[in-house]
Design a protein around this motif. Structure first.
Motif: not given
Length: 198
Positions: A5-6, A16-17, A111-115, A119-127
């Motif tokens: 999960x990204x 962070x919380x 990951x702060x700058x996932x998009x 980095x979004x390409x390397x995860x299965x789901x995104x929150x």
């Protein structure tokens, strides 16, 4: 198979919380920012490379983040050079984390700058962690050394919150109470556990 999960969100959204809430629920969390701090801290393995690229930005305590910030702030070429040093090292640590937790049902990559960094390409789901704009602004401007101009500059480098929410599998709101946010985190974990089981 592990679900990756990204977890992402713009500055001041409470990421962070939320990451700590996942950890509290027993989910392994890889914190990219914390990793950067470690790599740039006292004895960190990137300190010498950063000093070579940006003289007088390090000392006994590792990288002087204020000095480094001034060396790259508003200078796209310098910023790109810094990313070229930091990103590969963080990627190595992330691979180590994933290998160490390959038997877990769920792991979180914070990951702060996932998009923005792909980095979004390397995860299965995104929150995506999100709060109302006025809440975000108040949180960020309360940080030591933060100015309105610096906040605007950081926001300009980040994908707009609305777009992040649109691309997310889950949106975790942080504008209410901590208990409300924790409830959503537990719901996300339950949903992913069901997906893994099904």
């Amino acid at each position: 198979m592990t679900i990756v999960l990204g977890l992402t969100g713009s500055i001041g959204m409470g990421k962070s919380t939320v990451a700590a809430m996942f950890a509290d629920e027993g989910v392994p969390v890889f914190d990219a920012d914390a990793e950067v701090h470690k790599l740039q801290g006292p004895g960190g393995r990137l300190v010498a490379a950063i000093e070579a690229a940006f003289p007088d930005t390090t000392g006994a305590d590792g990288v002087d983040r204020t000095a480094l910030g001034e060396a790259v702030f508003g200078k796209p070429e310098a910023f790109k050079r810094l990313e070229g040093i930091v990103h590969p090292a963080v990627a190595e640590e992330r691979q180590r984390f994933l290998a160490a937790n390959r038997d877990r049902a769920l792991v979180v990559l914070d990951v702060p700058l996932l998009f923005e960094a792909g980095g979004w390409r390397g995860v299965d789901k995104i929150a995506v962690v999100s709060a109302p704009a006025q809440v975000q602004r108040a949180r960020v401007l309360a940080r030591p050394g933060m100015t309105a101009a610096r906040f605007e500059s950081i926001l300009a480098r980040q994908m707009p919150d609305a777009e992040k929410r649109e691309r997310a599998d889950f949106v975790i709101p942080t504008g209410g109470s901590l208990d409300e946010t924790r409830e959503v985190v537990r719901t996300v974990i339950a949903c992913l556990a069901r997906a893994e089981g099904g």
